[in-house]
Design a protein around this motif. Structure first.
Motif, PDB file in Angstrom:
ATOM      1  N   ASP A 185       0.849  -1.191   0.000  1.00 27.61           N
ATOM      2  CA  ASP A 185       0.000   0.000   0.000  1.00 27.61           C
ATOM      3  C   ASP A 185       0.885   1.241   0.000  1.00 27.61           C
ATOM      4  O   ASP A 185       2.112   1.141   0.125  1.00 27.61           O
ATOM      5  CB  ASP A 185      -0.919  -0.015   1.224  1.00 27.61           C
ATOM      6  N   TYR A 186       0.261   2.410  -0.117  1.00 27.63           N
ATOM      7  CA  TYR A 186       1.030   3.650  -0.245  1.00 27.63           C
ATOM      8  C   TYR A 186       0.382   4.762   0.557  1.00 27.63           C
ATOM      9  O   TYR A 186      -0.859   4.908   0.558  1.00 27.63           O
ATOM     10  CB  TYR A 186       1.093   4.083  -1.717  1.00 27.63           C
ATOM     11  N   THR A 187       1.202   5.538   1.248  1.00 26.38           N
ATOM     12  CA  THR A 187       0.729   6.795   1.807  1.00 26.38           C
ATOM     13  C   THR A 187       0.682   7.832   0.692  1.00 26.38           C
ATOM     14  O   THR A 187       1.412   7.735  -0.302  1.00 26.38           O
ATOM     15  CB  THR A 187       1.648   7.274   2.939  1.00 26.38           C
ATOM     16  N   LEU A 188      -0.187   8.849   0.871  1.00 32.91           N
ATOM     17  CA  LEU A 188      -0.459   9.788  -0.217  1.00 32.91           C
ATOM     18  C   LEU A 188      -0.239  11.233   0.212  1.00 32.91           C
ATOM     19  O   LEU A 188      -0.393  11.588   1.393  1.00 32.91           O
ATOM     20  CB  LEU A 188      -1.904   9.624  -0.699  1.00 32.91           C
ATOM     21  N   LEU A 189       0.078  12.036  -0.790  1.00 29.79           N
ATOM     22  CA  LEU A 189       0.190  13.492  -0.638  1.00 29.79           C
ATOM     23  C   LEU A 189      -0.644  14.160  -1.716  1.00 29.79           C
ATOM     24  O   LEU A 189      -0.867  13.582  -2.783  1.00 29.79           O
ATOM     25  CB  LEU A 189       1.650  13.939  -0.761  1.00 29.79           C
ATOM     26  N   PRO A 190      -1.122  15.399  -1.474  1.00 30.81           N
ATOM     27  CA  PRO A 190      -1.871  16.093  -2.529  1.00 30.81           C
ATOM     28  C   PRO A 190      -0.942  16.519  -3.659  1.00 30.81           C
ATOM     29  O   PRO A 190       0.123  17.086  -3.433  1.00 30.81           O
ATOM     30  CB  PRO A 190      -2.471  17.294  -1.797  1.00 30.81           C
ATOM     31  N   GLY A 191      -1.341  16.198  -4.896  1.00 27.78           N
ATOM     32  CA  GLY A 191      -0.589  16.596  -6.072  1.00 27.78           C
ATOM     33  C   GLY A 191      -1.329  17.668  -6.849  1.00 27.78           C
ATOM     34  O   GLY A 191      -2.247  18.317  -6.324  1.00 27.78           O
ATOM     35  N   PRO A 192      -0.956  17.898  -8.107  1.00 34.94           N
ATOM     36  CA  PRO A 192      -1.654  18.898  -8.926  1.00 34.94           C
ATOM     37  C   PRO A 192      -3.145  18.629  -9.007  1.00 34.94           C
ATOM     38  O   PRO A 192      -3.577  17.480  -9.153  1.00 34.94           O
ATOM     39  CB  PRO A 192      -0.981  18.741 -10.297  1.00 34.94           C
ATOM     40  N   ASP A 193      -3.956  19.663  -8.883  1.00 37.82           N
ATOM     41  CA  ASP A 193      -5.419  19.573  -8.938  1.00 37.82           C
ATOM     42  C   ASP A 193      -5.977  18.626  -7.877  1.00 37.82           C
ATOM     43  O   ASP A 193      -7.024  18.006  -8.075  1.00 37.82           O
ATOM     44  CB  ASP A 193      -5.888  19.115 -10.328  1.00 37.82           C
TER      45      ASP A 193
END
Length: 487
Positions: A403-411
């Motif tokens: 699984d992966y932790t996430l960050l906000p990207g473009p849009d």
């Protein structure tokens, strides 16, 4: 796929080398209503009306010859009147070869291939043990082969050695593991009387699961012994039993990193979407949102249309304090009975066996209860039949999901940050399936058939993955059989 097709083609050629006895051909057309074509959760079910047409071809050798065979192909085209993009072909093929090496020694080969896009739960699926397969919208290829040697050591003693192999291939294997399995069985039996046979056997099975973007590669080994018993109650009633303990070892294989595109996303039809970070929630004990908790149906945070999911990147994996090996002792066996009574033919069985066809990259037990009934009154144009199948699948070991932790990207697109290993729990799935049908012979060549089918699947994975799906199918079919050609 090339190896599997090669085996099938070779089988056809081998059968063609022998003088054919009979060639049977038929064509069938049908209309089906399926209430839940993708086996989705009950609240998300998608129904459709399917139009089907296809041939049924069979080549039969003379069973009285030293070398004999039976080769069958069934294929059809399914046209989905609503979900037209899912229209396509399905294939089922079976080859059986037999060779009498001597009056006391026989060699037999059995090979079956099936390609299923969307499961329609027909009778062949019941008899192949596929009613519990959660295919959803996924192409499922399966090939089974078995080579058996039977030798009569004496008037009372008999030896059997069987080698079998199975390949399972999912086209979309993001969360499902393709697998290759092989097994070796040796058994020795003794005829106690005209009605009783007793025997002992030993069996080894190896299952090799391939890695997927979200799952580790794994291997499972089974080694066990068994007792065998056959009881011929009457000339048309037979009771059989086989069973014994087995030692099971499972190992998931570590890897230094996982490879995945920079953004989390989904393909819907021909349209690609990136997940919206605001529709992704954290996992247990985490602050950041994780990829497995992204949804694509939140109207407040809709998915983002995109041309791609970004470049493919490597994400390091940490296996510190992670358990990869498990072992246990399990009991596997089967108790079955076949009964012939006047115009009825009944078979029933209950058993437990290892199974690799679910796509889970770990050892799985499958408990099943089956019942098959045929009623064919002599001289009647009607035949009636029914099938019942219950399956309970349980993972013996805890699978590790990438699984992966996430960050906000473009849009606000959900962009992968770090990879981690997330235990999925010991998943369970129960399925109940029922079929009842009738066939009517309008003439020697023309037949009509009406079938009703129902299945419910209860998925009991680690929360929040618990779900259930109900499906019912109604099919009306018309079949024409050509007169057999003899050679």
């Amino acid at each position: 796929m090339p190896a599997r097709l090669f085996i099938i083609i070779v089988g056809w050629l081998l059968a063609g080398l022998a003088e054919a006895s009979e060639f049977h051909a038929g064509v069938e057309t049908a209309t089906l209503y399926n209430s839940n074509i993708y086996t989705l959760n009950n609240g998300d079910a998608v129904d459709d009306v399917i139009l089907r047409v296809g041939p049924d071809l069979e080549l039969r050798g003379d069973p009285e010859q030293r070398f004999h065979y039976r080769l069958n192909y069934r294929g059809w085209y399914d046209y989905y009147t609503k979900q037209t993009d899912d229209s396509g072909f399905q294939h089922r093929e079976r080859l059986r070869l037999g060779y009498d090496i001597s009056p006391r020694t026989t060699l037999s080969f059995d090979q079956q291939y099936r390609y299923v896009n969307i499961l329609q739960l027909d009778r062949d699926d019941f008899q192949a043990g596929d009613t519990g397969i959660d295919v959803r919208k996924n192409q499922y290829h399966r090939n089974n082969m078995s080579l058996a040697l039977d030798h009569e050591l004496s008037r009372k003693w008999a030896l059997n050695v069987t080698v079998d192999q199975q390949s399972v291939d999912f086209k979309n294997n993001t969360t499902r593991s393709d697998s290759d399995s092989w097994g070796l069985l040796g058994s020795l039996s003794y005829t106690l009387s005209e009605r009783h046979d007793l025997g002992v056997g030993i069996r080894f099975v190896n299952q090799d699961f391939l890695p997927t973007p979200n799952r580790l590669a794994a291997q499972s080994d089974y080694l066990g012994g068994m007792l065998l018993w056959t009881f011929r109650i009457t000339s048309r009633t037979t009771l059989t039993f086989e069973g014994g303990p087995a030692h099971v070892e499972t190992e998931q294989k570590s890897q230094p990193f996982s490879e995945a595109p920079a953004f989390v996303g989904v393909l819907v039809g021909n349209d690609l979407f990136r997940a919206n970070i605001n529709a992704c929630s954290p996992g247990d004990g985490q602050v950041q949102p994780i990829a497995s908790n992204c949804v694509y149906t939140d109207p407040a945070a809709p998915p983002i249309p995109a041309d791609d999911l970004g470049p493919s990147l490597d994400y390091p994996l940490d296996f510190t304090d992670t358990r990869l090996k498990y072992d246990s002792v399990e009991f596997y066996g089967r108790l079955g009975v076949t009964v012939g009574l006047s115009d009825f033919q009944l078979s029933a069985a209950i058993g437990r066996r290892p199974s690799a066809i679910s796509g889970s990259s770990l050892a799985n037990n499958m408990d099943d209860l089956t019942l098959s009934l045929d009623y064919e009154p002599a001289g009647s144009r009607w035949t009636t039949y029914a099938e019942v199948r219950f399956e309970k699948r349980k993972a013996l070991t805890q699978a590790l999901q990438i699984d992966y932790t996430l960050l906000p990207g473009p849009d606000d697109a959900a962009e992968r940050d770090d990879a981690f290993l997330n235990p999925t729990g010991q998943g369970r799935q129960n399925s109940y399936a029922f079929l009842i049908g009738g066939s009517y012979a309008f003439s020697r060549n023309l037949f009509g058939r009406l079938e009703g089918r129902y299945r419910t699947i209860d998925r009991k994975n680690a929360p929040p993955g618990n779900s259930s799906a109900d499906t019912f199918v109604v099919e009306l079919a018309l079949r024409y059989e050509f007169d057999p050609e003899r050679f």
